[in-house]
Design a protein around this motif. Structure first.
Motif, short mmCIF file in Angstrom:
data_model
loop_
_atom_site.label_atom_id
_atom_site.label_comp_id
_atom_site.label_asym_id
_atom_site.label_seq_id
_atom_site.Cartn_x
_atom_site.Cartn_y
_atom_site.Cartn_z
N ALA A 135 0.87 -1.13 0.00
CA ALA A 135 0.00 0.00 0.00
C ALA A 135 0.89 1.16 0.00
CB ALA A 135 -0.85 0.04 1.22
N ASP A 153 -8.22 -6.65 -4.15
CA ASP A 153 -9.02 -5.51 -3.74
C ASP A 153 -9.47 -5.74 -2.29
OD1 ASP A 153 -8.77 -4.73 -6.38
OD2 ASP A 153 -10.84 -5.20 -6.93
N TYR A 158 -0.70 2.71 -10.09
CA TYR A 158 -0.56 2.66 -8.64
C TYR A 158 0.78 2.06 -8.23
CZ TYR A 158 -2.61 2.37 -3.92
OH TYR A 158 -2.89 2.53 -2.59
N GLY A 208 -5.45 2.42 -9.91
CA GLY A 208 -5.85 2.21 -8.52
C GLY A 208 -6.89 3.24 -8.13
N TYR A 248 -12.58 1.49 0.60
CA TYR A 248 -12.37 0.33 -0.27
C TYR A 248 -11.35 0.69 -1.34
CZ TYR A 248 -13.42 -4.17 -2.33
OH TYR A 248 -13.31 -5.47 -2.76
N GLN A 249 -10.37 -0.22 -1.51
CA GLN A 249 -9.29 -0.04 -2.49
C GLN A 249 -9.45 -1.03 -3.63
OE1 GLN A 249 -6.16 2.11 -2.32
NE2 GLN A 249 -6.46 1.55 -4.47
N TRP A 250 -9.53 -0.49 -4.86
CA TRP A 250 -9.54 -1.32 -6.06
C TRP A 250 -8.18 -1.24 -6.73
CZ3 TRP A 250 -13.68 1.73 -4.68
CH2 TRP A 250 -14.93 1.09 -4.55
N THR A 292 -8.51 -4.52 8.13
CA THR A 292 -8.81 -4.79 6.73
C THR A 292 -9.45 -6.17 6.64
OG1 THR A 292 -6.80 -6.00 6.08
CG2 THR A 292 -6.64 -3.60 6.12
N GLU A 322 -13.59 6.49 0.27
CA GLU A 322 -13.73 6.41 1.72
C GLU A 322 -14.81 7.35 2.22
OE1 GLU A 322 -10.29 6.13 4.76
OE2 GLU A 322 -10.88 8.24 4.74
N TYR A 359 -9.42 4.46 -4.78
CA TYR A 359 -9.76 4.31 -3.37
C TYR A 359 -10.88 5.27 -3.03
CZ TYR A 359 -9.38 4.16 1.72
OH TYR A 359 -9.66 4.02 3.06
N GLU A 375 -1.37 10.28 -7.40
CA GLU A 375 -2.81 10.14 -7.25
C GLU A 375 -3.48 11.50 -7.37
OE1 GLU A 375 -4.21 6.47 -4.42
OE2 GLU A 375 -3.56 8.30 -3.41
N ARG A 394 -4.13 3.16 4.57
CA ARG A 394 -5.29 2.39 4.16
C ARG A 394 -5.29 1.01 4.81
NH1 ARG A 394 -5.01 4.83 -2.04
NH2 ARG A 394 -5.21 6.99 -1.30
#
Length: 249
Positions: free
Chosen positions: A5, A198, A155, A162, A185-187, A223, A166, A164, A131, A48
């Motif tokens: 991450a 993910d 990413y 990527g 949630y992180q893709w 997580t 929240e 994210y 980002e 994250r």
């Protein structure tokens, strides 16, 4: 893996999930600038929900110059430790614009995550990345509602697109306490290259100024990544309690 991450930690900086730390401000009237410095020490550096220091303490700093127009530039620094790499520090650069519209407070900007001193060797990937970020908040009585989204075209570890998202809230409580909760949630486009699938992440924390301008924050972070899915079985994605101490000066 090399980091599963990325670090922004307190970044966009200091971590979106990290509790707010005390800050020191200086006004430069001639330039219409407000300068802010936020030093902190913590029992871990979570980004994250995933440890960036292999479950070890972190010393961090967030710095910002905010113009009266709403434009700002800043930086975040922290120690890091990624298995199999010589990365030892992270320096993030950020810039953006804050404004009010349709009853919400907005923050639109970009973050460049870098790891000075990191030397790529055979079989590894570049770890710097960029980002874009959009954040919105609204105060309703003692509650501040928050939402944010982050998008990277490539990413961490060259793992592709990527994204994210929240949401959460901060609640002012009696005795000077602030309660905070987040769910995100992180893709990740190329999950094997990143090191995890993910995943969802969450946190709940309490913070309070305790003495001589110092603020203590205690939070529980988690997580839904199993240990087997966490970059080859590392214990970086486990649920944990993190303590952060920052000082207002």
């Amino acid at each position: 893996m090399y980091r599963i991450a990325s670090a922004a930690g307190l970044a966009v900086a200091a971590a979106v999930l990290a509790p707010a730390a005390a800050s020191a401000q200086m006004r430069v009237e001639a330039l219409n600038l407000t300068l802010t410095a936020t030093p902190a020490v913590a029992t871990d550096y979570l980004f994250r929900g995933i440890s960036q220091t292999r479950n070890r303490p972190a010393v961090q700093g967030t710095f910002e110059a905010l113009h009266d127009s709403g434009f700002y530039v800043g930086a975040f620094v922290s120690n890091v430790s990624f298995l199999g790499t010589d990365a030892r520090q992270e320096v993030d650069l950020l810039a953006g614009y804050r404004f009010e519209a349709i009853g919400l407070s907005w923050d639109i900007g970009a973050i460049y995550y870098s790891y000075p001193g990191y030397r790529r060797v055979a079989g590894t990937q570049e770890i710097d990345f960029i980002e874009g970020a959009v954040k919105a908040s609204k105060i309703v009585g003692p509650v501040t509602l928050l939402g944010s989204a982050f998008v990277s075209p490539n990413y961490f570890g060259r793992s592709g697109t990527g994204v994210y998202a929240e949401g959460g809230a901060d609640v002012a409580l009696p005795l000077g306490l602030t309660a905070s909760g987040r769910f995100g949630y992180q893709w990740i486009e190329r999950e094997p290259r990143f090191g995890t699938p993910d995943y969802a992440t969450w946190s709940a924390s309490l913070s309070r100024e305790v003495f001589a301008g110092a603020t203590l924050a205690v939070g529980y972070y988690g997580t839904n990544i199993s240990q087997n899915e966490c970059s080859g079985g590392q214990k970086l994605c486990d649920d944990r309690v993190m303590v952060t101490l920052s000082r207002k000066f």
